[in-house]
Design an enzyme around this catalytic site. Structure first.
Site, mmCIF file in Angstrom:
data_model
loop_
_atom_site.group_PDB
_atom_site.id
_atom_site.type_symbol
_atom_site.label_atom_id
_atom_site.label_comp_id
_atom_site.label_asym_id
_atom_site.label_seq_id
_atom_site.Cartn_x
_atom_site.Cartn_y
_atom_site.Cartn_z
ATOM 1 N N ASP A 247 0.832 -1.213 0.000
ATOM 2 C CA ASP A 247 0.000 0.000 0.000
ATOM 3 C C ASP A 247 0.866 1.263 0.000
ATOM 4 O OD1 ASP A 247 -2.361 1.398 -0.013
ATOM 5 O OD2 ASP A 247 -2.667 1.274 2.155
ATOM 6 N N ASN B 113 -11.228 -2.271 -5.087
ATOM 7 C CA ASN B 113 -10.456 -1.302 -5.889
ATOM 8 C C ASN B 113 -11.161 -0.880 -7.187
ATOM 9 O OD1 ASN B 113 -7.273 -2.702 -4.843
ATOM 10 N ND2 ASN B 113 -8.264 -0.849 -4.096
HETATM 11 C C1 IPE Z 1 -5.461 -2.723 -0.150
HETATM 12 O O1 IPE Z 1 -5.103 -1.392 -0.256
HETATM 13 C C2 IPE Z 1 -5.492 -3.352 -1.510
HETATM 14 C C3 IPE Z 1 -4.199 -3.499 -2.180
HETATM 15 C C4 IPE Z 1 -3.047 -3.202 -1.686
HETATM 16 C C5 IPE Z 1 -4.274 -4.041 -3.508
HETATM 17 P P1 IPE Z 1 -6.201 -0.234 -0.367
HETATM 18 O O2 IPE Z 1 -5.470 1.043 -0.455
HETATM 19 O O3 IPE Z 1 -7.160 -0.542 -1.450
HETATM 20 O O4 IPE Z 1 -6.972 -0.388 1.012
HETATM 21 P P2 IPE Z 1 -7.716 0.704 1.917
HETATM 22 O O5 IPE Z 1 -8.628 1.478 1.016
HETATM 23 O O6 IPE Z 1 -6.660 1.552 2.523
HETATM 24 O O7 IPE Z 1 -8.429 -0.120 2.936
HETATM 25 C C1 IPE Z 2 -1.698 0.248 -3.315
HETATM 26 O O1 IPE Z 2 -1.455 1.608 -3.332
HETATM 27 C C2 IPE Z 2 -1.933 -0.292 -4.702
HETATM 28 C C3 IPE Z 2 -3.318 -0.717 -4.966
HETATM 29 C C4 IPE Z 2 -4.310 -0.656 -4.126
HETATM 30 C C5 IPE Z 2 -3.586 -1.262 -6.277
HETATM 31 P P1 IPE Z 2 -2.627 2.660 -3.309
HETATM 32 O O2 IPE Z 2 -3.024 2.960 -4.701
HETATM 33 O O3 IPE Z 2 -3.732 2.215 -2.430
HETATM 34 O O4 IPE Z 2 -1.911 3.926 -2.678
HETATM 35 P P2 IPE Z 2 -2.506 4.927 -1.610
HETATM 36 O O5 IPE Z 2 -2.975 4.115 -0.449
HETATM 37 O O6 IPE Z 2 -3.631 5.648 -2.275
HETATM 38 O O7 IPE Z 2 -1.366 5.808 -1.263
HETATM 39 MG MG MG Z 3 -4.092 2.420 -0.468
#
Ligand code: IPE
Ligand code: IPE
Ligand code: MG
Length: 235
Positions: free
Chosen positions: A14, A62
């Site tokens: 993340d 997502n």
């Molecule tokens: C979890 O991260 C999913 C992945 C890393 C693919 P998110 O960024 O989607 O999760 P939340 O929204 O912080 O719970």
């Molecule tokens: C994790 O990084 C990747 C996916 C969820 C695909 P994020 O895209 O959630 O990055 P932040 O949390 O918005 O910084």
């Molecule tokens: Mg994220």
């Protein structure tokens, strides 16, 4: 004390978006960089003696993101699969996917199928990519399959236990020993709920695009300082 290597490591990768935004870049740049980090980490773990690496690549939640970002991610998966596949294959690692097929394009599904098929007999480790994955869905799907097998008299209700339940999950994987989440969020966001039952949890503020081998070593070091009692009292 013996150095303990976790058998199954799972990572919630993340912080890609925030990494990019901090630099005045588009969120997609963070995903691009994140994919490079995953390549480095996925090549490193098996050399360390870790048997299974599970990564959260895309959650069923997502899809709520802008179409542009989702499209970019799907395209990135295709590119990353292509770019990294040779080294994974060479290492003799078996690639498996966890998640549901719906909403994924034929192109992505085909690439996933190819990787699964071409590595199915590999024995040097398992790379479990959670794509279009939700932890509650996985348990619900497993329950449906079990109900069906009971209905068709393939199994008896009395046969159902946690070991056999595991076989009905997307993949029959060992329990997670160490779960790592980057980016300073303290939640598990519907990731591998069943497999995480007794995992040691490691949270770091490092954003996924800044994660590297040294950060992984730190997590394993922290794992080594945990006293895993599994409910028992140490004599
Ligand atoms: C979890 O991260 C999913 C992945 C890393 C693919 P998110 O960024 O989607 O999760 P939340 O929204 O912080 O719970
Ligand atoms: C994790 O990084 C990747 C996916 C969820 C695909 P994020 O895209 O959630 O990055 P932040 O949390 O918005 O910084
Ligand atoms: Mg994220």
């Amino acid at each position: 004390m013996d150095y303990k290597v976790p058998k199954h490591v799972a990572i919630i990768m993340d912080g890609n978006g925030r990494w990019a935004q901090k630099r005045g870049l588009k969120r997609t740049k963070g995903h691009q960089r994140g994919a490079d980090v995953l390549k480095e980490i996925s090549e490193y773990v098996y050399d360390k003696g870790i048997d299974v690496l599970s990564v959260f690549a895309f959650s069923t939640e997502n899809w709520k993101r802008d179409k542009e970002e989702v499209d970019y991610l799907m395209d990135l998966f295709l590119k990353a699969f292509k770019k990294n596949f040779d080294s994974i294959k060479k290492k003799g690692v078996k690639v498996v996917f966890s998640g549901v097929k719906n909403k994924l394009s034929d192109k992505v599904l085909k690439a996933m199928e190819k990787m699964t098929l071409e590595t199915k007999d590999n024995k040097n480790g398992i790379f479990n990519i959670c794509l279009n994955y939700g932890g509650q869905d996985e348990i619900v799907e497993a329950s449906k399959k079990i109900c069906n097998d009971v209905k068709e008299n393939k199994i008896n209700i009395s046969d159902i236990n946690s070991k056999m339940f595991n076989k009905y999950m997307f993949n029959d994987l060992p329990p997670i020993d160490l779960m790592i989440r980057t980016s300073g969020e303290y939640r598990i966001s519907n990731f591998m709920l069943w497999q995480m039952a007794y995992a040691e949890l490691y949270f770091t503020d490092v954003l996924w695009p800044d994660f590297n081998k040294e950060e992984l070593d730190k997590a394993i070091k922290s794992f080594n300082n945990r006293d895993r009692r599994f409910g028992a009292v140490k004599k």
